[in-house]
Design an enzyme around this catalytic site. Structure first.
Site, PDB file in Angstrom:
ATOM      1  N   GLY A 211       1.009  -1.535   0.239  1.00 20.13           N
ATOM      2  CA  GLY A 211       0.132  -0.131  -0.542  1.00 20.13           C
ATOM      3  C   GLY A 211       0.769   1.756  -0.228  1.00 20.13           C
ATOM      4  O   GLY A 211       2.035   0.970  -0.203  1.00 20.13           O
ATOM      5  N   ASN A 212       0.133   2.142   0.574  1.00 20.33           N
ATOM      6  CA  ASN A 212       1.336   3.665   0.414  1.00 20.33           C
ATOM      7  C   ASN A 212       0.266   4.016   1.192  1.00 20.33           C
ATOM      8  O   ASN A 212      -0.527   4.008   2.356  1.00 20.33           O
ATOM      9  CB  ASN A 212       1.058   4.652  -0.907  1.00 20.33           C
ATOM     10  N   SER A 213       1.125   5.419   1.698  1.00 25.19           N
ATOM     11  CA  SER A 213       0.523   6.432   2.952  1.00 25.19           C
ATOM     12  C   SER A 213       0.046   7.560   2.450  1.00 25.19           C
ATOM     13  O   SER A 213      -0.461   8.410   3.414  1.00 25.19           O
ATOM     14  CB  SER A 213       2.128   6.460   3.341  1.00 25.19           C
TER      15      SER A 213
END
Ligand code: CTP
Length: 408
Positions: A211-213
């Protein structure tokens, strides 16, 4: 720090105003609470006094030596009424001055924001709608209520927006008279706005993902701002943890493929499409259908393939007259480099507007604030900095300018 008056009228949602008050004071504002007599049936004066640090009354006869009934309104930089009941809205629309809160409303020259809360029938009643229209025509911001669970078993439009939602729109109205005017004027009424928000997740196995932030806060802010300006808003949310803003329809998605499917289907009927989500650019070629075991292996090698470019697909299928807004988060050494990266990305993506920010150091992710440059095909068309809801309004202002410049 600003001087605020928080008006509270007599509805069950008065308890939520305690949380709103807490948010305002924690943001550093000096808040005087003015409840109606009926509001005190729900939450007592002691609670308001303790939370605000100021004496609390609903009477025009208290503190007469300081001419309190006009002083509070005159000195306020922002008046927020939450909840605003049908009765309070009616009294405000007709200019009654039969208690301290209505006196404050008649003497205030600052932005005034009313957050309605009532049963659906009362909100939709032509009498209430006419009162709301009168107030809006005078520049009062009457927020659109949320659609959801009401006091009893009923559900529908009329629910008080969540405290963070009210706070964000109220502070945006305080920051910029133009934002208050846009919300009061419902300048996006009749337009359908599609927004994506959040970060997608690409499954490695049934329990793990890449995923990403992205927090989704910027897309949330755009959805909130558009909804409070009268647009019909759909939010395609990738892995969001918070409730969507008041009045916004949420379509939850997980992966970039889900996001692409939902956005392309919904975009066909939209006037404005805002691609604020952070889709993963790569996805595992062969996600495991069973949990990957660490025993017996010393590491993990995963082969990835590129995902669909959602924005490119939206631009390729764009109906005439639609405005597509892209975002670009770049790590640039300075503004010149940021502009040059943004200019080539805009040309590559082919959207009508690009919201460009510098994420060097990762300061933007999860933060309540943002700082952006707005880019059109002809170059820079604006800049905005501050709370994400204020930045969202600036983006929508730029979108309106694009729409106005389009051939009829
Ligand atoms: N975007 C998209 N689909 C993807 C990746 C990104 O629609 N698979 C959208 C984002 O939502 C954003 C815009 O494209 O509105 C720019 O995202 P960015 O990650 O900066 O673009 P990339 O094309 O991935 O560019 P880069 O080469 O810098 O990675």
């Amino acid at each position: 720090m600003s001087r605020l008056v928080l008006g509270v009228s007599g509805g069950i949602a008065a308890y939520k105003a305690c949380l709103l008050l807490r948010r305002f004071t924690e943001a550093g504002h000096d808040v005087h609470v003015v409840p109606t007599a009926n509001a005190l049936e729900f939450v007592g004066a002691t609670t308001w006094a303790a939370l605000s640090g100021h004496p609390v009354t609903s009477s025009v006869f208290a503190e007469a030596e300081s001419v309190n009934h006009v002083r509070l309104g005159r000195e306020a930089e922002l008046v927020v009424v939450a909840p605003a009941t049908a009765d309070l809205i009616s009294r405000a629309a007709t200019g009654r001055a039969d208690d301290l809160l209505t006196n404050v409303l008649l003497t205030a020259t600052c932005p005034v924001v009313l957050a309605p809360a009532m049963h659906t029938e009362m909100w939709l009643h032509p009498a209430t709608q006419a009162n709301v229209a009168v107030l809006r025509s005078r520049g009062v911001v009457v927020l659109n209520p949320a659609d959801g669970r009401l006091t009893g078993a009923d559900s529908g439009p009329g629910r008080l927006p969540e405290p963070e939602d009210i706070e964000a729109s109220a502070l945006a109205a305080l920051a910029e008279p133009g934002i208050a005017a846009a919300m009061a004027g419902q300048d996006l009424a009749g337009l359908r706005v599609l927004v994506s928000a959040g970060g997608t997740r690409e499954a490695l196995d049934p329990v793990r993902f890449v995923g990403n932030s992205s927090s989704g806060l910027m897309g949330f802010a755009v959805a909130r701002a558009a909804g409070q300006r009268g647009a019909e808003v759909t939010l395609v949310g990738a892995n969001l943890s918070a409730e969507p803003p008041a009045g916004v329809r949420l379509l939850p998605v997980v992966s970039t493929a889900d996001l692409a499917e939902a956005m392309l289907a919904e975009a066909a009927g939209a006037d404005i499409v805002v691609m604020a989500a952070a889709p993963a650019d790569f996805t595992p070629v062969n996600p495991s259908s069973r949990k990957l075991k660490k025993s017996g292996s010393s590491g993990l090698v995963v082969e990835f393939t590129q995902t669909t470019d959602v924005l490119a697909g939206l631009v390729a299928n764009r109906p005439a007259g639609q405005v597509v807004v892209g975002f670009a988060a770049e790590t640039a050494a300075d503004e010149a480099e940021l502009l040059s990266l943004g200019t080539s990305k805009l040309a590559r993506k082919g959207c009508q507007l690009l919201v460009l920010n510098n994420v060097s150091g990762g300061a933007v992710f999860g933060s309540a604030d943002n700082q952006v440059l707005l880019l059109g095909p002809e170059g820079q068309v604006g800049r905005a900095a501050g709370p994400k809801t204020s930045v969202a309004h600036a983006i929508l202002d730029a979108v309106r300018t694009v729409i106005e410049g389009m051939p009829a």
